[in-house]
Design a protein around this motif. Structure first.
Motif, PDB file in Angstrom:
ATOM      1  N   THR A  93       0.314  -0.995   0.011  1.00  0.00           N
ATOM      2  CA  THR A  93      -0.346  -0.363  -0.345  1.00  0.00           C
ATOM      3  C   THR A  93       0.875   1.061   0.163  1.00  0.00           C
ATOM      4  N   PRO A  94       0.554   2.604  -0.446  1.00  0.00           N
ATOM      5  CA  PRO A  94      -0.562   2.449  -1.665  1.00  0.00           C
ATOM      6  C   PRO A  94      -1.081   1.751  -2.814  1.00  0.00           C
TER       7      PRO A  94
ATOM      8  N   PHE B 271      -1.722   3.420  -5.725  1.00  0.00           N
ATOM      9  CA  PHE B 271      -0.945   4.687  -6.639  1.00  0.00           C
ATOM     10  C   PHE B 271      -0.308   6.410  -5.399  1.00  0.00           C
ATOM     11  N   ARG B 272      -0.159   6.945  -5.632  1.00  0.00           N
ATOM     12  CA  ARG B 272       0.168   7.440  -5.060  1.00  0.00           C
ATOM     13  C   ARG B 272       0.815   9.302  -5.928  1.00  0.00           C
TER      14      ARG B 272
ATOM     15  N   LEU C 262       3.309  12.470  -5.368  1.00  0.00           N
ATOM     16  CA  LEU C 262       4.335  13.350  -4.296  1.00  0.00           C
ATOM     17  C   LEU C 262       4.775  14.278  -5.463  1.00  0.00           C
TER      18      LEU C 262
ATOM     19  N   MET D 223       7.642   9.707   2.048  1.00  0.00           N
ATOM     20  CA  MET D 223       6.628   9.181   2.170  1.00  0.00           C
ATOM     21  C   MET D 223       7.008   8.253   2.153  1.00  0.00           C
TER      22      MET D 223
ATOM     23  N   LEU E 299       5.857   3.591   1.750  1.00  0.00           N
ATOM     24  CA  LEU E 299       5.352   2.347   1.141  1.00  0.00           C
ATOM     25  C   LEU E 299       5.483   1.190   1.669  1.00  0.00           C
TER      26      LEU E 299
ATOM     27  N   SER F 186       3.312  -0.256  -6.689  1.00  0.00           N
ATOM     28  CA  SER F 186       3.219   0.815  -6.308  1.00  0.00           C
ATOM     29  C   SER F 186       3.351   1.944  -6.611  1.00  0.00           C
TER      30      SER F 186
ATOM     31  N   LEU G 290       4.429   5.045  -8.127  1.00  0.00           N
ATOM     32  CA  LEU G 290       4.749   6.459  -7.810  1.00  0.00           C
ATOM     33  C   LEU G 290       5.215   7.778  -9.156  1.00  0.00           C
TER      34      LEU G 290
END
Lengths: 112, 115
Positions: B7-8, B10-11, B13, B19, B21, B110, B112
């Protein structure tokens, strides 16, 4: 330098034919060589592994050969199907270590 | 069994943000890995761990940090996000005791984006 090379160009074949993918490596001493399948948007999934002292391994329609003298592995899919379309990754387990190193993968398209 | 959960998914920044992961596995695997995958570049190893409290650098560790306080969890931290860290990140785990090989079970990834 250390390299793992797979055909960067996509492989297009007709349904029912045998697909052959190549993995070459330099300056590595792998204990094992593995093949993974990766579908778009998903993580790789393990298919087969072959040990350094093995020449050939089979699993259903899949066959892997391993030539440590040529530093090459061939991955064959016989009687290919459109569902076999994916990216196939070659990976080396390095002797005496904990790391698995991947090639860039070859995209396979099987046309009906 | 859930296997490896990331998680997540998708992100997005902004440059300079931080952040983490998250990665957790329920297979009691001692070995865990973080890879990044850029288009056409294959998987590059960032960090790995062979057990709780033990971590080591892979091929591309700069800009990242990891910790392994439990067998199950292996978070990846980005301290000052840069556009070069835009990628898809995969966590994986294995228990080599059976075959002797590092047969990896991967999470779903994930994605990013750093803008």
């Amino acid at each position: 330098s250390q390299k793992i090379e797979q055909n960067s160009e996509a492989l297009n074949i007709q349904e029912g034919k045998t697909a052959t993918l190549t993995c070459n490596y330099t300056n590595y001493s792998p204990a094992y060589l593995q093949w993974y399948r990766q579908d778009p948007g998903r993580g790789p999934v393990f298919l087969l592994l072959i040990r350094e002292n093995e020449k050939e391994k089979r699993k259903e329609r899949l066959k892997v050969t391993f030539d440590t003298t040529l530093k090459q592995s061939l991955f064959h899919i016989t009687a290919s199907q459109p569902a076999d379309s994916a990216t196939y990754l070659c990976a080396l387990d390095i002797k005496g270590g904990f790391k698995t190193i991947f090639g860039a993968g070859t995209r396979l398209f099987v046309k009906a | 069994n859930a296997g490896v959960t990331q998680t997540p998914k998708f992100r997005i920044l902004k440059i300079g943000q931080s952040m983490t992961l998250q990665c957790t596995q329920d297979m009691n695997h001692n070995y865990m890995y973080w890879y990044r995958q850029d288009p056409g570049m294959g998987l590059k190893l960032i960090y790995y761990s062979v057990g709780a409290g033990i971590t080591d650098k892979g091929e591309v560790p700069n800009g990242y940090n990891v910790s392994r306080s439990t067998t199950e969890d292996f978070p990846l931290r980005l301290e000052l996000a840069a556009p070069s860290q835009t990628s898809v990140y995969f966590c994986a785990s294995t228990d080599p005791q059976g075959t002797g090989a590092n047969v990896l079970t991967f999470g779903a990834g994930s994605r990013l984006t750093v803008l």
